[in-house]
Design a protein around this motif. Structure first.
Motif, PDB file in Angstrom:
ATOM      1  N   LEU A 189       0.796  -1.202   0.019  1.00 51.19           N
ATOM      2  CA  LEU A 189       0.066   0.027  -0.040  1.00 51.19           C
ATOM      3  C   LEU A 189       0.712   1.090  -0.055  1.00 51.19           C
ATOM      4  CD1 LEU A 189      -3.140  -0.690   2.275  1.00 51.19           C
ATOM      5  CD2 LEU A 189      -2.953  -0.244  -0.179  1.00 51.19           C
ATOM      6  N   ILE A 190       1.852   1.184   0.850  1.00 54.58           N
ATOM      7  CA  ILE A 190       2.676   2.468   0.694  1.00 54.58           C
ATOM      8  C   ILE A 190       3.588   2.509  -0.503  1.00 54.58           C
ATOM      9  CG2 ILE A 190       4.785   1.274   1.977  1.00 54.58           C
ATOM     10  CD1 ILE A 190       3.226   4.924   2.570  1.00 54.58           C
ATOM     11  N   GLU A 191       3.687   1.514  -1.204  1.00 52.10           N
ATOM     12  CA  GLU A 191       4.589   1.572  -2.334  1.00 52.10           C
ATOM     13  C   GLU A 191       3.779   2.350  -3.499  1.00 52.10           C
ATOM     14  OE1 GLU A 191       5.493  -2.378  -3.036  1.00 52.10           O
ATOM     15  OE2 GLU A 191       7.092  -2.348  -1.502  1.00 52.10           O
ATOM     16  N   LEU A 192       2.746   2.525  -3.413  1.00 46.85           N
ATOM     17  CA  LEU A 192       1.701   2.853  -4.456  1.00 46.85           C
ATOM     18  C   LEU A 192       2.128   4.466  -5.235  1.00 46.85           C
ATOM     19  CD1 LEU A 192      -1.734   1.894  -3.484  1.00 46.85           C
ATOM     20  CD2 LEU A 192      -0.447   0.802  -5.444  1.00 46.85           C
ATOM     21  N   PRO A 193       2.259   4.714  -6.447  1.00 47.07           N
ATOM     22  CA  PRO A 193       2.324   5.778  -6.945  1.00 47.07           C
ATOM     23  C   PRO A 193       1.332   6.683  -6.705  1.00 47.07           C
ATOM     24  CG  PRO A 193       1.904   4.337  -8.754  1.00 47.07           C
ATOM     25  CD  PRO A 193       1.919   3.560  -7.479  1.00 47.07           C
ATOM     26  N   GLY A 194       1.475   8.140  -6.559  1.00 46.43           N
ATOM     27  CA  GLY A 194       0.297   8.912  -6.486  1.00 46.43           C
ATOM     28  C   GLY A 194       0.172   9.849  -4.981  1.00 46.43           C
ATOM     29  N   TYR A 195       1.001   9.302  -4.247  1.00 49.09           N
ATOM     30  CA  TYR A 195       1.010   9.951  -2.933  1.00 49.09           C
ATOM     31  C   TYR A 195       1.705  11.238  -3.010  1.00 49.09           C
ATOM     32  CZ  TYR A 195      -0.236   5.596  -0.787  1.00 49.09           C
ATOM     33  OH  TYR A 195      -1.295   4.343  -0.303  1.00 49.09           O
ATOM     34  N   VAL A 196       1.180  12.219  -2.615  1.00 42.88           N
ATOM     35  CA  VAL A 196       1.686  13.717  -2.404  1.00 42.88           C
ATOM     36  C   VAL A 196       2.324  13.924  -0.878  1.00 42.88           C
ATOM     37  CG1 VAL A 196       1.671  15.966  -2.616  1.00 42.88           C
ATOM     38  CG2 VAL A 196       0.380  14.443  -4.053  1.00 42.88           C
ATOM     39  N   GLY A 197       3.555  14.235  -0.840  1.00 40.63           N
ATOM     40  CA  GLY A 197       4.257  14.466   0.688  1.00 40.63           C
ATOM     41  C   GLY A 197       5.813  13.807   0.575  1.00 40.63           C
TER      42      GLY A 197
ATOM     43  N   GLN B 123      -2.407   7.316 -15.305  1.00 43.70           N
ATOM     44  CA  GLN B 123      -3.530   6.399 -15.575  1.00 43.70           C
ATOM     45  C   GLN B 123      -3.077   4.897 -15.466  1.00 43.70           C
ATOM     46  OE1 GLN B 123      -4.634   7.088 -20.038  1.00 43.70           O
ATOM     47  NE2 GLN B 123      -5.376   9.025 -19.829  1.00 43.70           N
ATOM     48  N   VAL B 124      -1.900   4.822 -15.691  1.00 46.74           N
ATOM     49  CA  VAL B 124      -0.992   3.649 -15.385  1.00 46.74           C
ATOM     50  C   VAL B 124      -1.165   3.331 -13.837  1.00 46.74           C
ATOM     51  CG1 VAL B 124       1.177   2.428 -15.161  1.00 46.74           C
ATOM     52  CG2 VAL B 124       0.329   3.479 -17.313  1.00 46.74           C
ATOM     53  N   ALA B 125      -0.780   4.617 -13.061  1.00 47.44           N
ATOM     54  CA  ALA B 125      -0.962   4.442 -11.613  1.00 47.44           C
ATOM     55  C   ALA B 125      -2.303   4.080 -11.141  1.00 47.44           C
ATOM     56  CB  ALA B 125      -0.341   5.729 -11.139  1.00 47.44           C
ATOM     57  N   ALA B 126      -3.248   4.486 -11.535  1.00 45.88           N
ATOM     58  CA  ALA B 126      -4.780   4.343 -11.163  1.00 45.88           C
ATOM     59  C   ALA B 126      -4.995   2.771 -11.244  1.00 45.88           C
ATOM     60  CB  ALA B 126      -5.693   5.013 -11.871  1.00 45.88           C
ATOM     61  N   THR B 127      -4.560   2.150 -12.449  1.00 45.13           N
ATOM     62  CA  THR B 127      -4.741   0.746 -12.472  1.00 45.13           C
ATOM     63  C   THR B 127      -4.180   0.014 -11.678  1.00 45.13           C
ATOM     64  OG1 THR B 127      -5.031   1.118 -14.979  1.00 45.13           O
ATOM     65  CG2 THR B 127      -4.431  -1.018 -14.405  1.00 45.13           C
ATOM     66  N   VAL B 128      -2.867   0.370 -11.265  1.00 42.22           N
ATOM     67  CA  VAL B 128      -2.060  -0.334 -10.263  1.00 42.22           C
ATOM     68  C   VAL B 128      -2.665  -0.285  -9.049  1.00 42.22           C
ATOM     69  CG1 VAL B 128       0.225  -0.348  -9.348  1.00 42.22           C
ATOM     70  CG2 VAL B 128       0.093  -0.382 -11.720  1.00 42.22           C
ATOM     71  N   ARG B 129      -3.037   1.135  -8.737  1.00 41.19           N
ATOM     72  CA  ARG B 129      -3.407   1.280  -7.294  1.00 41.19           C
ATOM     73  C   ARG B 129      -4.993   0.261  -7.041  1.00 41.19           C
ATOM     74  NH1 ARG B 129      -2.183   6.819  -8.262  1.00 41.19           N
ATOM     75  NH2 ARG B 129      -4.363   7.241  -8.997  1.00 41.19           N
ATOM     76  N   ASP B 130      -5.856   0.447  -8.061  1.00 39.71           N
ATOM     77  CA  ASP B 130      -6.809  -0.684  -7.934  1.00 39.71           C
ATOM     78  C   ASP B 130      -6.472  -2.095  -7.727  1.00 39.71           C
ATOM     79  OD1 ASP B 130      -8.438   1.551  -8.383  1.00 39.71           O
ATOM     80  OD2 ASP B 130      -8.823   1.078 -10.367  1.00 39.71           O
ATOM     81  N   LYS B 131      -5.663  -2.559  -8.322  1.00 35.61           N
ATOM     82  CA  LYS B 131      -5.083  -3.924  -8.531  1.00 35.61           C
ATOM     83  C   LYS B 131      -4.582  -4.157  -7.012  1.00 35.61           C
ATOM     84  CE  LYS B 131      -1.694  -6.837 -10.539  1.00 35.61           C
ATOM     85  NZ  LYS B 131      -0.527  -7.188  -9.182  1.00 35.61           N
ATOM     86  N   VAL B 132      -3.683  -3.515  -6.490  1.00 29.95           N
ATOM     87  CA  VAL B 132      -3.073  -3.634  -5.289  1.00 29.95           C
ATOM     88  C   VAL B 132      -4.206  -3.568  -3.969  1.00 29.95           C
ATOM     89  CG1 VAL B 132      -1.307  -2.619  -3.411  1.00 29.95           C
ATOM     90  CG2 VAL B 132      -0.635  -2.923  -5.985  1.00 29.95           C
ATOM     91  N   ILE B 133      -4.963  -2.429  -4.290  1.00 29.30           N
ATOM     92  CA  ILE B 133      -5.947  -2.329  -3.017  1.00 29.30           C
ATOM     93  C   ILE B 133      -6.803  -3.752  -3.043  1.00 29.30           C
ATOM     94  CG2 ILE B 133      -8.166  -1.148  -2.371  1.00 29.30           C
ATOM     95  CD1 ILE B 133      -6.664   1.345  -3.348  1.00 29.30           C
ATOM     96  N   ALA B 134      -7.217  -4.293  -4.220  1.00 32.95           N
ATOM     97  CA  ALA B 134      -7.705  -5.388  -4.231  1.00 32.95           C
ATOM     98  C   ALA B 134      -7.045  -6.659  -3.377  1.00 32.95           C
ATOM     99  CB  ALA B 134      -8.094  -6.038  -5.565  1.00 32.95           C
ATOM    100  N   GLU B 135      -5.726  -6.380  -3.648  1.00 32.60           N
ATOM    101  CA  GLU B 135      -4.966  -7.690  -3.265  1.00 32.60           C
ATOM    102  C   GLU B 135      -4.761  -7.589  -1.765  1.00 32.60           C
ATOM    103  OE1 GLU B 135      -1.050  -7.335  -5.125  1.00 32.60           O
ATOM    104  OE2 GLU B 135      -1.581  -8.054  -6.932  1.00 32.60           O
TER     105      GLU B 135
END
Length: 340
Positions: free
Chosen positions: A104-112, A306-318
């Motif tokens: 979860l922490i590895e996901l792209p798109g976090y700001v900070g 767009q790529v990041a959004a797809t990866v986020r959905d996949k990881v959250i489901a996992e």
């Protein structure tokens, strides 16, 4: 169990005459195993900061001894479970399948910043992620994350589309998901082997945190850095401790460590060191002849989102499949980082 007591140290005789004053004065010495190069911030700053906090919290009764090369990076958790050392750092992506919630922490798109990310990560771990019990067999001391990793290569990459087909050293976890989504040919080698992998041309590039440009001397073999806002992923790490070692310490010392060092305090401190390392590596890159930083265009940044959004959905489901409330944990990390 590798912990050393003052009595044991005294019985060791003249050999300990060369030991540091702090180690001789302490009642307990925690043996640290680390796999990074001696000059990397993990060893140059993170472990010294940990030691400083431990000594201060315990009034000097506990100190540490750093040992390098006891085992490769992927073997550190087993090494600590076996008691060959007391404390170590692990990178979760080196053990595919063993850790899922840490993605979860590895996901792209976090700001900070890395400090904000590490604090948010610890809070989400303590509230949600530890329920999955993925670190069973060891005591978790800290959870932390480096800054956004970037694509670095000898030949310049000027647009995202060039990543497709490149042979790139990519760690496991979310990094592997992102690399596959971008069409990279992933090569997995531990971080200490990256320099020789690039120098031998066995890989075209590497995706690593910015501070690696100094810590692993990438300014020499990957002179160009393609920068995406927020990076392609954030790496997930933990400081871990042998459970028997911790249990063997006196109750007042255990309490002091739990209240003043372990958890959020040391996670925050390590995150700040990751952030400082990135800033220093950017400065070093700009100051090194032949090196360049190439900023992604707004169009490439939008494509990557767009790529990041797809990866986020996949990881959250996992992560949800482990029984953890993945969406709540993700939302917590995002909100905590935005607030700091």
């Amino acid at each position: 169990m590798a912990i050393r007591t003052k009595l044991g140290a005294l019985l060791a005789g003249a050999a300990l005459a060369l030991a540091s004053g702090a180690a001789l004065a302490a009642d307990y010495t925690l043996v640290i195993s680390s796999w990074a190069p001696p000059t990397h911030n993990i060893n140059a700053r993170m472990w010294p900061k940990f030691t400083e906090m431990v000594e201060e919290a315990t009034g000097g009764r506990v100190t540490t001894e750093l040992k390098l090369g006891l085992a490769d990076a992927p073997a550190q958790m087993d090494l600590i479970m076996d008691g060959a050392a007391d404390v170590s750092i692990i990178f979760h992506g080196y053990q595919p399948g063993r850790f899922v919630t840490t993605k979860l922490i590895e996901l792209p798109g976090y700001v900070g910043t890395s400090e904000a990310a590490s604090v948010a990560y610890w809070r989400a771990y303590d509230t949600y992620l530890k329920q999955a019990d993925e670190h069973r067999g060891v005591k978790v001391v800290a959870m932390h994350a480096h800054g956004g990793a970037q694509l670095m290569s000898a030949e310049p990459v000027t647009e995202l589309a060039q990543a497709a087909g490149m042979k790139v050293r990519i760690p496991g976890g979310v990094a592997a998901d992102v690399g596959a989504a971008l069409g990279m040919v992933g090569i997995q080698v531990p971080a200490p082997k990256v320099y020789e992998t690039l120098a031998s041309k066995a890989a075209d590039g590497v995706v690593m945190p910015i501070d690696s440009r100094v810590g692993f001397k990438l300014t020499e073999v990957a002179q160009n850095m393609y920068m995406l806002p927020g990076g392609l992923y954030r790496g997930s790490f933990a400081f871990i401790m042998n459970e028997d070692t911790f249990a063997s310490l006196p109750e007042d010392i255990r309490t002091a460590l739990e209240e003043k060092v372990f958890g959020e305090p040391i996670s925050r401190a390590i995150g700040a060191i990751w952030e400082e390392g990135d800033a220093e590596a950017i400065a070093a890159t700009l100051a090194t002849p032949g090196n360049a930083i190439i900023d992604a265009t707004p169009q490439d940044a939008a494509t990557f989102e767009q790529v990041a959004a797809t990866v986020r959905d996949k990881v959250i489901a996992e992560v949800a499949a482990t029984g953890v409330d993945a969406q709540a944990a993700y939302d917590m990390i995002k909100a905590e980082m935005a607030a700091n």
